[in-house]
Design a protein around this motif. Structure first.
Motif, PDB file in Angstrom:
ATOM      1  N   ASP A 131     -14.476  -5.433  -1.999  1.00  0.00           N
ATOM      2  CA  ASP A 131     -13.200  -5.752  -2.650  1.00  0.00           C
ATOM      3  C   ASP A 131     -12.843  -4.734  -3.718  1.00  0.00           C
ATOM      4  OD1 ASP A 131     -13.092  -7.922  -1.018  1.00  0.00           O
ATOM      5  OD2 ASP A 131     -13.763  -9.375  -2.525  1.00  0.00           O
ATOM      6  N   LYS A 132     -13.850  -4.186  -4.420  1.00  0.00           N
ATOM      7  CA  LYS A 132     -13.567  -3.202  -5.472  1.00  0.00           C
ATOM      8  C   LYS A 132     -13.044  -1.902  -4.862  1.00  0.00           C
ATOM      9  CE  LYS A 132     -16.695  -4.876  -9.093  1.00  0.00           C
ATOM     10  NZ  LYS A 132     -15.655  -5.063 -10.085  1.00  0.00           N
ATOM     11  N   ASP A 133     -13.597  -1.474  -3.681  1.00  0.00           N
ATOM     12  CA  ASP A 133     -13.097  -0.263  -3.035  1.00  0.00           C
ATOM     13  C   ASP A 133     -11.641  -0.423  -2.591  1.00  0.00           C
ATOM     14  OD1 ASP A 133     -15.542   0.865  -3.433  1.00  0.00           O
ATOM     15  OD2 ASP A 133     -16.301   0.431  -1.422  1.00  0.00           O
ATOM     16  N   LYS A 134     -11.333  -1.607  -2.069  1.00  0.00           N
ATOM     17  CA  LYS A 134      -9.948  -1.870  -1.664  1.00  0.00           C
ATOM     18  C   LYS A 134      -9.015  -1.846  -2.863  1.00  0.00           C
ATOM     19  CE  LYS A 134     -11.285  -4.688   2.311  1.00  0.00           C
ATOM     20  NZ  LYS A 134     -11.304  -6.041   2.878  1.00  0.00           N
ATOM     21  N   LYS A 162      -9.430  -0.063  -5.608  1.00  0.00           N
ATOM     22  CA  LYS A 162      -9.242   1.331  -5.999  1.00  0.00           C
ATOM     23  C   LYS A 162      -8.217   1.998  -5.078  1.00  0.00           C
ATOM     24  CE  LYS A 162     -13.907   1.909  -7.912  1.00  0.00           C
ATOM     25  NZ  LYS A 162     -15.223   2.579  -7.727  1.00  0.00           N
ATOM     26  N   PHE A 163      -8.305   1.724  -3.768  1.00  0.00           N
ATOM     27  CA  PHE A 163      -7.360   2.280  -2.805  1.00  0.00           C
ATOM     28  C   PHE A 163      -5.930   1.858  -3.139  1.00  0.00           C
ATOM     29  CE2 PHE A 163      -5.056   2.431   1.194  1.00  0.00           C
ATOM     30  CZ  PHE A 163      -5.463   3.647   1.741  1.00  0.00           C
ATOM     31  N   PHE A 164      -5.743   0.569  -3.396  1.00  0.00           N
ATOM     32  CA  PHE A 164      -4.430   0.031  -3.759  1.00  0.00           C
ATOM     33  C   PHE A 164      -3.943   0.614  -5.081  1.00  0.00           C
ATOM     34  CE2 PHE A 164      -2.688  -3.217  -6.656  1.00  0.00           C
ATOM     35  CZ  PHE A 164      -1.408  -3.326  -6.138  1.00  0.00           C
ATOM     36  N   PHE A 165      -4.837   0.700  -6.079  1.00  0.00           N
ATOM     37  CA  PHE A 165      -4.468   1.152  -7.414  1.00  0.00           C
ATOM     38  C   PHE A 165      -4.042   2.621  -7.379  1.00  0.00           C
ATOM     39  CE2 PHE A 165      -5.477   1.227 -12.119  1.00  0.00           C
ATOM     40  CZ  PHE A 165      -4.577   0.223 -12.419  1.00  0.00           C
ATOM     41  N   LYS A 166      -4.725   3.399  -6.552  1.00  0.00           N
ATOM     42  CA  LYS A 166      -4.396   4.819  -6.456  1.00  0.00           C
ATOM     43  C   LYS A 166      -3.166   5.038  -5.589  1.00  0.00           C
ATOM     44  CE  LYS A 166      -6.565   9.278  -5.601  1.00  0.00           C
ATOM     45  NZ  LYS A 166      -7.796   9.984  -5.199  1.00  0.00           N
ATOM     46  N   ALA A 167      -3.032   4.298  -4.466  1.00  0.00           N
ATOM     47  CA  ALA A 167      -1.920   4.475  -3.549  1.00  0.00           C
ATOM     48  C   ALA A 167      -0.600   4.124  -4.203  1.00  0.00           C
ATOM     49  CB  ALA A 167      -2.141   3.637  -2.288  1.00  0.00           C
ATOM     50  N   THR A 168      -0.564   3.127  -5.059  1.00  0.00           N
ATOM     51  CA  THR A 168       0.667   2.696  -5.718  1.00  0.00           C
ATOM     52  C   THR A 168       0.933   3.455  -7.002  1.00  0.00           C
ATOM     53  OG1 THR A 168      -0.596   0.941  -6.802  1.00  0.00           O
ATOM     54  CG2 THR A 168       0.546   0.376  -4.753  1.00  0.00           C
ATOM     55  N   LEU A 169       0.112   4.479  -7.306  1.00  0.00           N
ATOM     56  CA  LEU A 169       0.231   5.311  -8.512  1.00  0.00           C
ATOM     57  C   LEU A 169       0.012   4.513  -9.796  1.00  0.00           C
ATOM     58  CD1 LEU A 169       3.286   7.563  -7.591  1.00  0.00           C
ATOM     59  CD2 LEU A 169       0.858   8.018  -7.255  1.00  0.00           C
ATOM     60  N   LYS A 207     -10.580  -6.347  -8.301  1.00  0.00           N
ATOM     61  CA  LYS A 207     -10.943  -6.706  -6.936  1.00  0.00           C
ATOM     62  C   LYS A 207      -9.676  -6.979  -6.137  1.00  0.00           C
ATOM     63  CE  LYS A 207     -15.497  -8.765  -7.803  1.00  0.00           C
ATOM     64  NZ  LYS A 207     -16.311  -9.994  -7.652  1.00  0.00           N
ATOM     65  N   LEU A 208      -9.727  -6.609  -4.832  1.00  0.00           N
ATOM     66  CA  LEU A 208      -8.634  -6.900  -3.916  1.00  0.00           C
ATOM     67  C   LEU A 208      -9.245  -7.569  -2.697  1.00  0.00           C
ATOM     68  CD1 LEU A 208      -5.598  -4.756  -3.020  1.00  0.00           C
ATOM     69  CD2 LEU A 208      -6.965  -5.700  -1.166  1.00  0.00           C
ATOM     70  N   THR A 209      -8.844  -8.807  -2.445  1.00  0.00           N
ATOM     71  CA  THR A 209      -9.419  -9.601  -1.366  1.00  0.00           C
ATOM     72  C   THR A 209      -8.373  -9.785  -0.277  1.00  0.00           C
ATOM     73  OG1 THR A 209     -10.757 -10.780  -2.968  1.00  0.00           O
ATOM     74  CG2 THR A 209     -10.570 -11.760  -0.788  1.00  0.00           C
TER      75      THR A 209
END
Length: 1049
Positions: free
Chosen positions: A166-169, A171-178, A943-945
């Protein structure tokens, strides 16, 4: 979205060319404006296209996950590598169109030692080489090749599709959305703002010494301005002091005048009380005389009754002894008669035997044999008589020895009791002396000081320090009168400790084990509760004191525990046994629990049963007494008394031991004599038996003479029996008379006791009443003397002294009035408001302080007030400019801080909106396959679930871990998640490598349709790279498919 072609004119990639890059010696590929599919076998260099694209726009080698340095991208055996990318530059969003034209060429050349980037126009002319120019181009078109939503490389695609963390997801979301970029920027601004605040604080501190100097100058100026005011106040106080002395004397005159009137008004009251007490004393004296006469009559009658009782007791004792002696004599006579009857039977048997042998015996031999037998029989009778006499002596000695031994046993028991009492008193003396040194040892023994030391070492661990032992926190309020009763009433609670909660209970228990203090009693009670206020209707309705009323303690918690645990408010204390019975059982007092007497008797009624318990002699008393020395002296006197009595008993014991020893010696001597006589008698009996046997063997004739002797002997025995029976009957008569006399004496004694009982009770009551009257008389007489003394010392002498003082005050007022009139007229003081409630002493002290202050202020300030004001104005102008500058800095920083807070608030609001938008778009893409789901983002936990519910799942629960899905399902759900992020991201082009890995045929078909539709609808340029067959992709003029050449073996 309605006109997608309008946004495709600037920023899209039209051509990519590489030389000596990775596996390619030379490769060029043209791309369509919308959707591009690039396929090929593994190893054909598909992924190198995206890597080249990233390197061209300034990406670092490590970020590509293909190399750690740029020189590793150079094809083996070559010296350089070139990446050439052409992007369109038309339309409203064109970047410096006048400089670059319709096409911008980005070239990056990599050698073993360096790397250079160049921007060229559409003719290939070099325009810019600086890194800042390339960054400006990237920022203009919003090309972030490190953003996975812009370029998703093969490694990122596999990691993204395969990861269930969930933490990797997140990070992906946090970086992708700037959001990550904005968050870092805001935090950097806040750090810089904190540093600026610190610098402003240091600047403000630098001017603090100058501000301090200004404050000192301001104080000096102000104090010099007050010097003149102080002088005026001194003049005013002098006038007030003069007249305040006059006014003070006026007050004293008024007070003495009022005191004289008050004392004169008390004279009739005091005289009336004195007369009342005189009459009361006279009445009590008459009652006392009458009661004394009544007591004398009762004492005379009771003394006669006691004397008569003593005489009857002696007669009863004497009659008992006579009865016992007669009974013993009767038994002895009966035993003798039975013995003689047995002898007659034996003689009759001998006569019968002799008659049978009469024919065989001769007369001569019989005569000789009879003489021998007769002599032996006489000797035997003498021996038996002597033996009986010795037996009687032995019985008498045995009886006397038994009585003496009983007396000796009683003496020894009494001596042991006295020694035990003496030892007990000495033990109490030792205990009291120990208690003098350590008072707490009286409440738990020698181990209590050790326990208190352990508690003191651990006091920080307690929530609240324990209280105890309870007895050490108590004291008696009315002397030592009720000490014994209170100690019996409180009992074992004396040794208890109090804690405020269960945690402190366990801690105190461990302290007890550490101090080796066993049987520790602990009571849990909340220390914050104030002292109980007990309503009067809940207390026993009696004038006698209760346990709670005669004790006091500095701790309200101790008193609350005695009420809660010991019911001290319901324990009534009385003086004696009779009064205690009346209070406990006869008066039926409400709320009464127990009654205790001064001696320690305990009385109570439960369920109709009345119980009286004697004092516990083993209990430790005297622990609450005010003076241990008095208690020690009492026990020392008791010890001396017990020891003296023990010495007397020891002397008596020695005399009885000597008497017992003498009687024992006489008894042993009598036994020896009896045994010797019995042996002689036995020897003679044996001889007699031998003669009789020989006579029977030698001659029968001798039996006739023997028969006559036997007949004579029988006659004699019968005569003795008759005499003994007559004596026995007389003894029986005497026994009956003695028993009748004993019963008569007992009846007389009982009758006398019954008759005297009333007199004894009357005497006891009269004595009690006499004592009460004497106490009342003493109290009344003392009260009379008290009023007479008060009349003389307080009233008459008070009036005389007040009059003397009043005369002196009048003379003093006249003198002070004349002095004050000289200083100023009284009208001036009245106009100023008078002296108020201030006394002359207070005014003089104030005047003295003002003079001293005026002197000190005058000496302390050497400069003039004008000089001080000039210095102050100069320093104030100097510092004012700096303060204004620093204030402007502070205002700007405050404005920046406010703006930062607003931007942070907007950032959090946008993050919340992005989270909701992501969930809606993700669920929309899933529906195309008949799947539902949601995304839960936690910014706090980072976390992203992803929750997915497959249509074939029979259960209603969502799958929170995508690793629980099949490979195709997981890839499709992750692709939907990526597309949802793409909708939230703006970029001129996007690239995805191996996006369809781990998908089955059905999932790949749905995924391809979904992604193509999304790409066409979204409007930007898309580059898809996959090793799989793309024939299932629909044909469209906006879709371009290209096949990479197979790798060479």
């Amino acid at each position: 979205m309605s006109n997608p072609s309008k946004g495709l004119l600037a920023g899209i990639v039209s051509k990519i060319r590489v030389e000596n890059f990775m596996c390619h010696s030379h490769m060029e590929i043209n791309l369509a404006d919308h959707v591009n599919f690039i396929t090929g076998q593994n190893g054909s260099g598909k992924s190198a296209i995206l890597t080249a694209l990233c390197i061209a726009f300034g990406c670092r080698a490590k970020s590509t996950d293909r190399a750690t340095t740029l020189k590793q991208f150079i094809k083996t055996g070559c010296s350089y590598s070139l990446v050439h990318v052409e992007i369109t530059n038309r339309g409203e969003d064109a970047f410096k169109h006048d400089v670059f034209g319709d096409v911008i060429i980005v070239e990056r050349r990599i050698t073993e030692s360096s790397s250079t980037s160049v921007l060229k126009d559409q003719q290939g002319k070099k325009v810019a080489t600086r890194r800042e120019d390339i960054r400006e181009l990237v920022e203009h078109f919003n090309i972030d090749v490190e953003n996975p939503c812009v370029v998703m490389s093969q490694d990122k695609s596999r990691e993204f599709l395969h990861s269930g963390n969930d933490k990797d997801k997140f990070k992906f979301f946090f970086k992708a959305t700037l959001l990550s970029q904005v968050d870092d920027l805001l935090k950097s601004v806040r750090d810089n703002l904190d540093k600026a605040n610190g610098e402003v604080v240091e600047l403000e501190r630098s001017i603090a010494p100058i501000e301090k100097e200004l404050d000192e100058l301001r104080g000096k100026i102000k104090s010099m301005e007050h010097i003149e005011e102080i002088s005026q106040q001194i003049q005013l106080l002098r006038k007030k002091c003069a007249w305040s002395m006059v006014y003070d004397i006026d007050k004293k005159i008024q007070e003495d005048t009022a005191r004289i009137k008050k004392l004169e008004g008390r004279i009739p009251q005091c005289q009336a009380k004195i007369d009342q007490q005189i009459a009361k004393v006279a009445d009590l004296q008459d009652s006392l005389n009458k009661k004394k006469a009544q007591s004398a009559v009762l004492m005379e009658s009771t003394s006669k009754a006691k004397k008569r009782q003593s005489e009857l007791e002696q007669k009863v004792s004497k009659a008992k002894r006579e009865k016992i002696e007669l009974h013993q004599e009767y038994d002895r006579r009966s035993n003798n008669i039975a013995k003689m009857e047995r002898q007659i039977q034996s003689l009759q048997q001998q006569i019968s035997d002799a008659n049978e042998q009469q024919i065989k015996d001769t007369q001569a031999e019989e005569f000789e044999m009879e003489n021998k037998i007769k002599d032996l029989q006489d000797e035997i009778r003498d021996a038996e008589s002597e033996c009986q006499r010795l037996k009687n002596i032995e019985e008498d000695l045995s009886e006397r020895l038994g009585v003496a031994r009983d007396e000796l046993k009683n003496i020894i028991s009494e001596l042991n009791d006295l020694e035990n009492k003496a030892n007990e008193s000495q033990g109490r003396i030792r205990t009291l002396r120990l208690n003098q040194t350590h008072k707490v040892t009286a409440f738990g023994g020698r181990g209590v000081p050790n326990l208190l030391q352990v508690i003191e070492r651990n006091h920080r661990r307690f929530r609240k320090p324990p209280i105890g032992p309870i007895g050490s926190h108590l004291a008696l309020t009315h002397g030592d009168k009720w000490a014994v009763a209170v100690e019996h009433a409180i009992g074992k609670l004396f040794n208890s400790f109090i804690v405020t909660d269960h945690k402190d209970f366990l801690l105190l228990r461990s302290c007890g084990r550490e101090a080796n203090y066993h049987n520790l009693k602990i009571i849990i009670f909340d220390f914050s509760i104030p002292r109980f206020q007990i309503e009067s209707q809940k207390l026993p309705h009696t004038h006698h004191p209760t346990t709670l009323s005669v004790i006091q303690s500095d701790s309200p918690t101790v008193l609350n525990v005695l009420v809660d645990q010991g019911h001290a408010e319901r324990q009534v204390l009385v003086k004696d046994y009779a009064e205690g019975k009346a209070v406990a059982f006869d008066q039926r007092i409400q709320n009464l629990l127990e009654v205790y007497t001064l001696e320690g008797h305990r009385m109570f009624a439960r369920n109709g049963a009345q119980t009286i318990l004697p004092p516990n002699r083993n209990s430790r008393t005297g622990r609450l007494c005010g003076s241990y020395d008095d208690q020690i002296k009492i026990y020392e006197r008791e010890t001396l008394q017990f020891q003296e009595q023990a010495r007397e008993i020891r002397g008596k014991k020695r005399s009885f031991e000597e008497q017992v020893q003498g009687l024992n010696d006489e008894l042993q001597k009598a036994k020896k004599q009896r045994v010797a006589v019995e042996k002689q008698a036995m020897s003679k009996n044996l001889k007699l038996k031998d003669l009789k046997n020989s006579r029977a063997a030698e001659a029968v004739a001798s039996s006739e003479s023997n028969v006559d002797d036997l007949q004579h002997e029988i006659s004699k025995l019968r005569s003795d029996i008759n005499e003994s029976e007559i004596l026995r009957e007389k003894i029986q008569e005497k026994f009956n008379e003695a028993e009748a006399k004993l019963n008569e004496y007992k009846a007389m004694f009982a009758e006398l006791c019954e008759l005297a009982k009333g007199d004894f009770n009357a005497l006891e009551k009269a004595t009690h009443e006499l004592t009460q009257i004497e106490e009342d008389l003493s109290s009344a007489d003392a009260e009379k003397r008290h009023y007479e003394t008060a009349m003389q010392e307080k009233v008459h002498m008070g009036i005389e002294s007040a009059k003397e003082r009043l005369h002196g005050f009048e003379n003093e007022r006249k003198v002070n009035y004349d002095k004050a009139s000289i200083i100023c007229p009284e009208s001036e003081i009245v106009a100023l408001g008078g002296c108020g409630d201030t006394t002359s002493e207070q005014l003089q002290a104030h005047l003295k302080r003002l003079k001293l202050r005026h002197q000190q202020e005058s000496q302390r300030h050497q400069e003039s007030i004008d000089e001080l004001r000039m210095i102050y104005n100069k320093k104030e102008r100097k510092i004012l400019k700096q303060q204004q500058t620093y204030k402007a800095f502070r205002e700007k920083l405050s404005a920046i801080h406010t703006a930062l807070d607003k931007r942070w608030s907007k950032f959090q609001r946008n993050a919340t909106l992005l989270k909701r938008q992501l969930t809606w778009q993700f669920n929309g893409h899933l529906r195309k396959k008949g799947v539902s789901g949601s995304i839960i983002v936690s910014y706090e936990d980072q976390k992203l679930t992803v929750e997915v519910k497959m249509p074939q799942d029979a259960s209603s629960s969502n799958v929170r871990d995508t690793r629980g899905l099949s490979g195709g399902e997981r890839s499709f759900s992750t692709l939907c998640f990526a597309l949802a992020l793409h909708e939230m991201t703006e970029a001129p082009f996007r690239a995805m490598d191996e996006f369809d890995v781990f998908m089955d045929a059905v999932s790949r078909k749905i995924s391809l349709d979904t992604i193509v539709d999304f790409a066409l609808a979204q409007g930007s340029q898309w580059i898809f790279i996959t090793p799989h067959d793309i024939s299932m992709v629909k044909n469209d003029e906006r879709i371009k498919k290209q096949q990479m050449a197979a790798p060479r073996s």
